[in-house]
Design a protein around this motif. Structure first.
Motif, PDB file in Angstrom:
ATOM      1  N   ASN A 292       0.871  -1.272   0.110  1.00  0.00           N
ATOM      2  CA  ASN A 292      -0.170   0.000   0.023  1.00  0.00           C
ATOM      3  C   ASN A 292       0.604   1.327   0.036  1.00  0.00           C
ATOM      4  N   LEU A 293       1.977   1.187   0.858  1.00  0.00           N
ATOM      5  CA  LEU A 293       2.777   2.526   0.752  1.00  0.00           C
ATOM      6  C   LEU A 293       3.655   2.662  -0.056  1.00  0.00           C
ATOM      7  N   LEU A 294       4.504   1.539  -0.497  1.00  0.00           N
ATOM      8  CA  LEU A 294       5.581   1.635  -1.451  1.00  0.00           C
ATOM      9  C   LEU A 294       5.087   2.407  -2.795  1.00  0.00           C
ATOM     10  N   PRO A 295       3.769   1.833  -3.318  1.00  0.00           N
ATOM     11  CA  PRO A 295       3.758   2.554  -4.591  1.00  0.00           C
ATOM     12  C   PRO A 295       3.305   3.881  -4.621  1.00  0.00           C
ATOM     13  N   ALA A 296       2.802   4.390  -3.440  1.00  0.00           N
ATOM     14  CA  ALA A 296       2.594   5.728  -3.366  1.00  0.00           C
ATOM     15  C   ALA A 296       3.922   6.620  -3.271  1.00  0.00           C
ATOM     16  N   LEU A 297       4.840   6.125  -2.606  1.00  0.00           N
ATOM     17  CA  LEU A 297       6.097   6.863  -2.535  1.00  0.00           C
ATOM     18  C   LEU A 297       6.740   6.997  -3.730  1.00  0.00           C
ATOM     19  N   VAL A 298       6.665   6.077  -4.679  1.00  0.00           N
ATOM     20  CA  VAL A 298       7.127   6.108  -5.835  1.00  0.00           C
ATOM     21  C   VAL A 298       6.401   6.782  -7.206  1.00  0.00           C
ATOM     22  N   GLY A 299       5.391   7.138  -6.827  1.00  0.00           N
ATOM     23  CA  GLY A 299       4.470   7.718  -7.954  1.00  0.00           C
ATOM     24  C   GLY A 299       3.706   6.948  -8.795  1.00  0.00           C
ATOM     25  N   VAL A 300       3.214   5.811  -8.466  1.00  0.00           N
ATOM     26  CA  VAL A 300       2.492   5.000  -9.480  1.00  0.00           C
ATOM     27  C   VAL A 300       1.276   5.564  -9.878  1.00  0.00           C
ATOM     28  N   ARG A 301       0.641   5.345 -10.881  1.00  0.00           N
ATOM     29  CA  ARG A 301      -0.622   6.090 -11.207  1.00  0.00           C
ATOM     30  C   ARG A 301      -1.872   5.479 -10.337  1.00  0.00           C
ATOM     31  N   PHE A 302      -2.491   6.233  -9.955  1.00  0.00           N
ATOM     32  CA  PHE A 302      -3.830   5.921  -9.029  1.00  0.00           C
ATOM     33  C   PHE A 302      -4.695   4.926  -9.437  1.00  0.00           C
ATOM     34  N   ARG A 303      -5.116   4.971 -10.849  1.00  0.00           N
ATOM     35  CA  ARG A 303      -6.023   4.210 -11.395  1.00  0.00           C
ATOM     36  C   ARG A 303      -5.420   2.532 -11.392  1.00  0.00           C
ATOM     37  N   ASN A 304      -4.072   2.512 -11.699  1.00  0.00           N
ATOM     38  CA  ASN A 304      -3.261   1.103 -12.018  1.00  0.00           C
ATOM     39  C   ASN A 304      -3.384   0.438 -10.348  1.00  0.00           C
ATOM     40  N   PHE A 305      -3.165   1.622  -9.514  1.00  0.00           N
ATOM     41  CA  PHE A 305      -3.030   1.091  -8.002  1.00  0.00           C
ATOM     42  C   PHE A 305      -4.579   0.607  -7.603  1.00  0.00           C
ATOM     43  N   VAL A 306      -5.528   1.060  -8.047  1.00  0.00           N
ATOM     44  CA  VAL A 306      -6.700   0.723  -7.568  1.00  0.00           C
ATOM     45  C   VAL A 306      -7.127  -0.739  -8.258  1.00  0.00           C
ATOM     46  N   LEU A 307      -6.899  -0.693  -9.571  1.00  0.00           N
ATOM     47  CA  LEU A 307      -7.308  -1.928 -10.559  1.00  0.00           C
ATOM     48  C   LEU A 307      -6.518  -3.044  -9.935  1.00  0.00           C
ATOM     49  N   THR A 308      -5.154  -3.014  -9.718  1.00  0.00           N
ATOM     50  CA  THR A 308      -4.287  -4.113  -9.077  1.00  0.00           C
ATOM     51  C   THR A 308      -4.661  -4.604  -7.668  1.00  0.00           C
ATOM     52  N   THR A 309      -4.976  -3.558  -6.792  1.00  0.00           N
ATOM     53  CA  THR A 309      -5.518  -3.811  -5.656  1.00  0.00           C
ATOM     54  C   THR A 309      -6.682  -4.768  -5.309  1.00  0.00           C
ATOM     55  N   VAL A 310      -7.702  -4.291  -6.323  1.00  0.00           N
ATOM     56  CA  VAL A 310      -8.951  -4.940  -6.172  1.00  0.00           C
ATOM     57  C   VAL A 310      -9.017  -6.352  -6.699  1.00  0.00           C
ATOM     58  N   LEU A 311      -8.264  -6.602  -7.891  1.00  0.00           N
ATOM     59  CA  LEU A 311      -8.328  -7.698  -8.464  1.00  0.00           C
ATOM     60  C   LEU A 311      -6.982  -8.532  -7.863  1.00  0.00           C
ATOM     61  N   GLY A 312      -5.784  -7.983  -7.353  1.00  0.00           N
ATOM     62  CA  GLY A 312      -4.962  -8.821  -7.009  1.00  0.00           C
ATOM     63  C   GLY A 312      -5.020  -9.516  -5.562  1.00  0.00           C
ATOM     64  N   ILE A 313      -5.945  -8.848  -4.804  1.00  0.00           N
ATOM     65  CA  ILE A 313      -6.170  -9.510  -3.426  1.00  0.00           C
ATOM     66  C   ILE A 313      -7.475 -10.428  -3.305  1.00  0.00           C
TER      67      ILE A 313
END
Length: 247
Positions: A166-187
């Motif tokens: 959760n934290l590391l992607p925010a600290l390196v500036g990943v795209r928000f929509r990609n974070f949401v997509l991979t979070t919902v599907l990945g978990i």
């Protein structure tokens, strides 16, 4: 006029304010670990199982809202008990609804901590990396080229702690929509396993046992999850092979 200008936050003050949400989360995580780790347990669930089941039967919507809210808070503030909450979802709501509620709550909590981190420290680090030269900037460019694959890997590989993903992607500036997509599907795969354990929790309690969370590491469970991780890594491998051919 002077009073108005003196009350306006300075640029430094505004930067400090942006760090407040993440600071609150970090403090809450430490305090929660010290004060709650002995209370959010399967033993506590065992003691209150009949009350929870009775409340579910008479106030299903209220219990659903309370469960999701509690789970969101646990994830957003990195409090202990996420595994207990996931198993509880299966125990109270069954495999299908339990999985839906678990994925929904965990995703909302992950998004909350991601936004808090990116708004403050993440924005500063991303800007610094963007203006830097050399290896650090090249690493960021490669991350962006393979962002979805890397994020999926972080979700699917059990060795990566959830709060790190959760934290590391925010600290390196990943795209928000990609974070949401991979979070919902990945978990989803892990959520199904924990919810499945919860479905049989009543029988486990009746035997006087404690849920065995090591089920996640059984070959028939971890194998397919690692297979999904391999699929997530495949695009990066293909790009690497093509890149070498172009050289």
């Amino acid at each position: 006029m002077n009073q108005s200008s003196s009350s306006t936050p300075t640029p430094r003050g505004r930067r400090l304010v942006r760090h407040v949400p993440l600071a609150i989360i970090l403090v809450a995580a430490v305090v929660g670990y010290v004060t709650l780790r002995e209370h959010i347990t399967f033993e506590t669930l065992r003691e209150h199982r009949e009350m929870l089941l009775a409340f579910r039967d008479s106030h299903f919507a209220a219990l659903t809202a309370a469960f999701i809210t509690t789970y969101v808070v646990i994830v957003a503030f990195s409090l202990p008990g996420a595994a207990v909450a996931s198993v509880t979802g299966g125990f109270l709501f069954g495999l299908v609804l339990g999985t839906v509620f678990n994925v929904t709550a965990a995703s909302l909590g992950a998004i909350a901590i991601f936004l808090a981190a990116r708004w403050g420290l993440g924005a500063a680090l991303a800007a610094r990396i963007e203006t830097s030269d050399g290896r650090l900037k090249r690493l960021k460019e490669r991350l962006h080229d393979n962002e979805i694959s890397v994020l999926f890997l972080m979700r699917l590989v059990p060795a990566v702690p959830f709060f790190v993903a959760n934290l590391l992607p925010a600290l390196v500036g990943v795209r928000f929509r990609n974070f949401v997509l991979t979070t919902v599907l990945g978990i989803i795969p892990g959520a199904i396993v924990f919810t499945w354990i919860g479905v049989g929790l009543g029988e486990v309690f009746d035997r006087g046992d404690t849920p065995d969370l090591s089920l996640l590491w059984e070959p028939q469970i971890i194998g397919p999850i690692l297979g999904l991780a391999a699929l997530a890594a495949l695009p990066m491998l293909i790009k690497a092979i093509r890149g070498k051919r172009d050289i």
